[in-house]
Scaffold this motif. Sequence first.
Motif, PDB file in Angstrom:
ATOM      1  N   ILE A 281      19.252 -24.136 -85.594  1.00  0.00           N
ATOM      2  CA  ILE A 281      20.522 -24.600 -86.185  1.00  0.00           C
ATOM      3  C   ILE A 281      20.269 -25.148 -87.591  1.00  0.00           C
ATOM      4  O   ILE A 281      20.993 -24.847 -88.539  1.00  0.00           O
ATOM      5  CB  ILE A 281      21.165 -25.686 -85.288  1.00  0.00           C
ATOM      6  N   ILE A 282      19.209 -25.927 -87.727  1.00  0.00           N
ATOM      7  CA  ILE A 282      18.914 -26.536 -89.034  1.00  0.00           C
ATOM      8  C   ILE A 282      18.571 -25.437 -90.053  1.00  0.00           C
ATOM      9  O   ILE A 282      19.010 -25.476 -91.197  1.00  0.00           O
ATOM     10  CB  ILE A 282      17.736 -27.547 -88.917  1.00  0.00           C
ATOM     11  N   ARG A 283      17.782 -24.447 -89.615  1.00  0.00           N
ATOM     12  CA  ARG A 283      17.410 -23.356 -90.523  1.00  0.00           C
ATOM     13  C   ARG A 283      18.650 -22.603 -90.995  1.00  0.00           C
ATOM     14  O   ARG A 283      18.834 -22.336 -92.173  1.00  0.00           O
ATOM     15  CB  ARG A 283      16.434 -22.401 -89.838  1.00  0.00           C
ATOM     16  N   GLU A 284      19.514 -22.300 -90.037  1.00  0.00           N
ATOM     17  CA  GLU A 284      20.730 -21.544 -90.348  1.00  0.00           C
ATOM     18  C   GLU A 284      21.600 -22.308 -91.357  1.00  0.00           C
ATOM     19  O   GLU A 284      22.152 -21.727 -92.290  1.00  0.00           O
ATOM     20  CB  GLU A 284      21.496 -21.321 -89.022  1.00  0.00           C
ATOM     21  N   LYS A 285      21.671 -23.612 -91.173  1.00  0.00           N
ATOM     22  CA  LYS A 285      22.568 -24.411 -92.010  1.00  0.00           C
ATOM     23  C   LYS A 285      21.967 -24.775 -93.378  1.00  0.00           C
ATOM     24  O   LYS A 285      22.660 -24.752 -94.382  1.00  0.00           O
ATOM     25  CB  LYS A 285      22.902 -25.697 -91.243  1.00  0.00           C
ATOM     26  N   TYR A 286      20.679 -25.080 -93.399  1.00  0.00           N
ATOM     27  CA  TYR A 286      20.095 -25.621 -94.642  1.00  0.00           C
ATOM     28  C   TYR A 286      18.980 -24.773 -95.263  1.00  0.00           C
ATOM     29  O   TYR A 286      18.577 -25.029 -96.385  1.00  0.00           O
ATOM     30  CB  TYR A 286      19.551 -27.030 -94.398  1.00  0.00           C
ATOM     31  N   PHE A 287      18.432 -23.823 -94.493  1.00  0.00           N
ATOM     32  CA  PHE A 287      17.277 -23.075 -95.001  1.00  0.00           C
ATOM     33  C   PHE A 287      17.555 -21.576 -94.998  1.00  0.00           C
ATOM     34  O   PHE A 287      16.651 -20.786 -94.880  1.00  0.00           O
ATOM     35  CB  PHE A 287      16.035 -23.313 -94.123  1.00  0.00           C
ATOM     36  N   ARG A 288      18.817 -21.208 -95.088  1.00  0.00           N
ATOM     37  CA  ARG A 288      19.185 -19.800 -94.948  1.00  0.00           C
ATOM     38  C   ARG A 288      18.498 -18.953 -96.017  1.00  0.00           C
ATOM     39  O   ARG A 288      18.608 -19.256 -97.196  1.00  0.00           O
ATOM     40  CB  ARG A 288      20.689 -19.662 -95.061  1.00  0.00           C
ATOM     41  N   ARG A 289      17.785 -17.905 -95.576  1.00  0.00           N
ATOM     42  CA  ARG A 289      17.092 -17.041 -96.540  1.00  0.00           C
ATOM     43  C   ARG A 289      17.944 -15.866 -96.944  1.00  0.00           C
ATOM     44  O   ARG A 289      18.790 -15.451 -96.218  1.00  0.00           O
ATOM     45  CB  ARG A 289      15.797 -16.509 -95.907  1.00  0.00           C
TER      46      ARG A 289
END
Length: 289
Positions: A281-289
């Motif tokens: 969830i955190i990656r999707e929201k803040y670390f989206r590549r």
Amino acid sequence: MAYEITGHTVLTGLLGSPVAHSISPAMHNEAFRQLGLDYAYLAFDVGTDKLETAVEGLKVLGARGFNVTMPDKNKMCMLADRLSTAAEIGGAVNTIVNDNGILTGHTTDGIGFMRSLKEDGHDIIGQKMTLLGAGGAAAAILVQAALDGVAEISVFNIRDDFYKRAEKLMDTLEERTGCRLKIFDFSDEAVLKREIGESRILVNGTSVGMAPNTDRCIITDDSVFRKDLIVFDVIYNPEETLLLKKAKAAGCAVSNGLNMLLYQGAASFRLWTGQEMPVDIIREKYFRR
Ligand code: NDP
């Protein structure tokens, strides 16, 4: 569940200067919200001269813990009551856990690096690594990789203060782990080529190639890239450095520093809460590549 600050809210946070740009408050507060934990994470702009007072204040206030960033990761070692093995050997702390007034210092950057590789499907235990740089990020990687069982690490740095500090660190690390460690001068290009040629993984632990200097590359001889070489860059801005572009074009498996950043935060989160950060969830929201 509604997310509110209550009379029971547990304080965590970040000390350093500057801190306003940090992604950590967003990452941790979102994770607390997702798991329904009554915790909050705040960033405090605190320079070296105020570090000790701020740490004492957080202790008195009963904060569960905090992160420490530039410029005080080394100084924080002196202010902790206990240190994890990696923090003690590396002489740097980025996470403090407060257990009823006893402060334990940990370093999670290296943990983030090792997990990032694992999640990308790479097993480097028992293998050889070439590591470029001996600054903060590189030292954290060096220590954790050796503790986790990487067989051999060759470090390259300019002959300066970082080089001397790394030599001392490597002596201690070699005594405490079975890892074979060597340090070389960056200017010796033939040795660099030889060491990369014997390595499973090449790691850029320097800031060369970081924005705004995106046209720079720490490797000048492209013939070092081969298909079975993993190339990891600690830099996450830009997401694809010139080093990674060149390595990818030559068929190498490549990773940038974004997951390392995410997983170092997840490791701090686990130390404070005992729970797993919902990293997807955190990656999707803040670390989206
Ligand atoms: P430091 O200043 O502690 O270290 C920088 C390193 O880069 C030193 O080894 C330095 O060598 C080397 N370096 C700089 N310029 C050159 C050059 N021209 N040629 C050779 N070596 C050079 O910084 P950090 O370790 O904190 O940060 C380094 C990078 O890592 C940054 O891009 C940062 O954003 C990233 N980082 C990523 C993290 C992540 O989670 N992905 C976590 C922390 C940092 P010298 O001895 O010559 O100064």
